[in-house]
Design a protein around this motif. Sequence first.
Motif, mmCIF file in Angstrom:
data_model
loop_
_atom_site.group_PDB
_atom_site.id
_atom_site.type_symbol
_atom_site.label_atom_id
_atom_site.label_comp_id
_atom_site.label_asym_id
_atom_site.label_seq_id
_atom_site.Cartn_x
_atom_site.Cartn_y
_atom_site.Cartn_z
ATOM 1 N N GLU A 1 4.626 13.805 22.523
ATOM 2 C CA GLU A 1 4.094 12.554 22.005
ATOM 3 C C GLU A 1 2.894 12.822 21.121
ATOM 4 O O GLU A 1 1.962 12.024 21.073
ATOM 5 C CB GLU A 1 3.720 11.634 23.181
ATOM 6 N N THR A 2 2.885 13.921 20.452
ATOM 7 C CA THR A 2 1.834 14.238 19.497
ATOM 8 C C THR A 2 2.349 13.996 18.087
ATOM 9 O O THR A 2 3.552 13.951 17.855
ATOM 10 C CB THR A 2 1.374 15.695 19.660
ATOM 11 N N TYR A 3 1.421 13.862 17.140
ATOM 12 C CA TYR A 3 1.784 13.430 15.799
ATOM 13 C C TYR A 3 1.267 14.426 14.772
ATOM 14 O O TYR A 3 0.313 15.182 15.009
ATOM 15 C CB TYR A 3 1.200 12.043 15.507
ATOM 16 N N GLU A 4 1.914 14.414 13.610
ATOM 17 C CA GLU A 4 1.455 15.204 12.487
ATOM 18 C C GLU A 4 1.479 14.344 11.228
ATOM 19 O O GLU A 4 2.347 13.491 11.062
ATOM 20 C CB GLU A 4 2.322 16.451 12.286
ATOM 21 N N MET A 5 0.500 14.577 10.351
ATOM 22 C CA MET A 5 0.401 13.822 9.113
ATOM 23 C C MET A 5 1.218 14.507 8.022
ATOM 24 O O MET A 5 0.973 15.669 7.708
ATOM 25 C CB MET A 5 -1.067 13.734 8.665
ATOM 26 N N ASN A 6 2.182 13.789 7.461
ATOM 27 C CA ASN A 6 2.972 14.305 6.350
ATOM 28 C C ASN A 6 2.483 13.641 5.062
ATOM 29 O O ASN A 6 3.092 12.687 4.566
ATOM 30 C CB ASN A 6 4.461 14.025 6.566
ATOM 31 N N LEU A 7 1.395 14.146 4.520
ATOM 32 C CA LEU A 7 0.776 13.508 3.363
ATOM 33 C C LEU A 7 1.673 13.562 2.134
ATOM 34 O O LEU A 7 1.518 12.763 1.212
ATOM 35 C CB LEU A 7 -0.573 14.166 3.067
ATOM 36 N N TRP A 8 2.595 14.508 2.079
ATOM 37 C CA TRP A 8 3.471 14.628 0.910
ATOM 38 C C TRP A 8 4.723 13.746 1.027
ATOM 39 O O TRP A 8 5.480 13.636 0.074
ATOM 40 C CB TRP A 8 3.897 16.085 0.744
ATOM 41 N N ARG A 9 4.946 13.120 2.182
ATOM 42 C CA ARG A 9 6.084 12.208 2.373
ATOM 43 C C ARG A 9 5.523 10.792 2.416
ATOM 44 O O ARG A 9 4.966 10.364 3.430
ATOM 45 C CB ARG A 9 6.842 12.545 3.652
ATOM 46 N N GLN A 10 5.665 10.082 1.310
ATOM 47 C CA GLN A 10 4.976 8.811 1.147
ATOM 48 C C GLN A 10 5.966 7.653 1.018
ATOM 49 O O GLN A 10 7.115 7.837 0.616
ATOM 50 C CB GLN A 10 4.062 8.873 -0.082
ATOM 51 N N VAL A 11 5.502 6.463 1.368
ATOM 52 C CA VAL A 11 6.324 5.258 1.342
ATOM 53 C C VAL A 11 5.422 4.072 1.039
ATOM 54 O O VAL A 11 4.219 4.097 1.344
ATOM 55 C CB VAL A 11 7.049 5.065 2.694
ATOM 56 N N VAL A 12 5.988 3.030 0.409
ATOM 57 C CA VAL A 12 5.239 1.816 0.125
ATOM 58 C C VAL A 12 5.464 0.822 1.266
ATOM 59 O O VAL A 12 6.605 0.514 1.620
ATOM 60 C CB VAL A 12 5.684 1.200 -1.217
ATOM 61 N N TYR B 1 0.837 -1.195 0.000
ATOM 62 C CA TYR B 1 0.000 0.000 0.000
ATOM 63 C C TYR B 1 0.872 1.246 0.000
ATOM 64 O O TYR B 1 1.947 1.276 0.617
ATOM 65 C CB TYR B 1 -0.923 0.021 1.223
ATOM 66 N N LEU B 2 0.396 2.261 -0.697
ATOM 67 C CA LEU B 2 1.039 3.573 -0.629
ATOM 68 C C LEU B 2 0.553 4.272 0.624
ATOM 69 O O LEU B 2 -0.661 4.407 0.845
ATOM 70 C CB LEU B 2 0.690 4.408 -1.866
ATOM 71 N N CYS B 3 1.488 4.688 1.469
ATOM 72 C CA CYS B 3 1.146 5.271 2.771
ATOM 73 C C CYS B 3 1.846 6.614 2.946
ATOM 74 O O CYS B 3 2.893 6.881 2.347
ATOM 75 C CB CYS B 3 1.547 4.338 3.912
#
Length: 413
Positions: free
Chosen positions: A373-384, A361-363
């Motif tokens: 301990e908080t998180y952020e979504m890096n939608l432009w940094r993707q990995v399989v 899956y592309l993630c």
Amino acid sequence: MLSFIETATALRRTEATDKNDASSRSHAICRIRIQQKPDTPDDDADGMLYLVDLAGSEAARDTTNHDAQRMRETREINTSLSVLKDCIRGKAEADTAAADASSKRKPHVPFRQTPLTKILKHIFDPAALRNCKTVVIACVNPCILDSIPSRNTLRYAETLRVIVPKVAEIKYDVKVPRTWDNKQLRSWIRSNSGSPPVDASLLAPSETGIQLLRLDPSEFQDRCVQTPGVTAQQAMLFYNRIWEMHIDSQRNRQLPSKSKPNAVALPNAGSRPTAASDVLGQRSSRDTNTGASTIHFKERIRPGMVVSWTPPSKLAETLPDKKTLALILCPASAAGPHARDYQGNPVQAEPGQNGGDSASYLCALVMVKTGSETYEMNLWRQVVVQVAQMTSEVILKYDTVARNWLNHDSDAD
């Protein structure tokens, strides 16, 4: 203090001119910080006193025999004095406009134009909330030979005479942190810092609301964790909360008066079908389908699911974060010919990877924010990510107050 003044005086430039044997070719500023005693928490904390000795302006007749260096100094001195005059008058006009609610005019204060006025930014910045006063002392000489320069000095000083406006009192507002005194700030800390509550006497021994906002994040966190039971995560969430309140108050936004630092509204899973309003109000990555928790997460992989995974050793060395979480976007085979991972490699599904643990899956990478301990979504940094590499589903929930993603719980493999 005198030794500092003597050192600065020794570094001050003076040169002989036609008018004076030792003419000041630079300005001098002495800044004195006045600290409040610890037993006066209700008063504003430290005050600042600036003592500025200006180099005198020079008339054209006094610069006839100046060389290029002296002329350059003369221009810089006269320019800085002119800008200083504009700043003093502009600040007074800005204060008048601020006190007059019907005034739409915003005077410009050009304090960035010279090094002298840049140093005095805290005095001239129209956005400053601290009340300040400016006193100008003009030096004149009663000697008849100096009557013309003395008259010019008095004319310059006269241009600085402005009507002192009546500064509007900043009224306390529970939603505006910059209006809080120390007592009000401590009360707010005790009620809104989470569980266990942060010790207000340790976090803000004498600071007002605006002074607490000026604390470095690491200093804020260090003060919070001195309270037994308070974690670094809670401290940073609390720091983000008060800052978001401050930003929202600047934008005239309204925050819920009864909101708590870690309060998040999560939809309740029931037997009825999920309504559209429930989906729109979703604040968690949890599957909204009823009964999803009874199915192994690998059998219900979907876009929007957050998983932890174990990357290959070579790939792990290039990842920017040791905590490897990923947000599933789509099957790798559906990514399209133009998709690239964060390393710039084309996203391609290998032959035979159509289902089961061999599927990929592309993630998007989910990163841990620095110092918390908080998180952020890096939608432009993707990995399989292959299904075989996934270890568990991670439920992230969104804190609407602190505007951060938090780790809620996980479904282990």
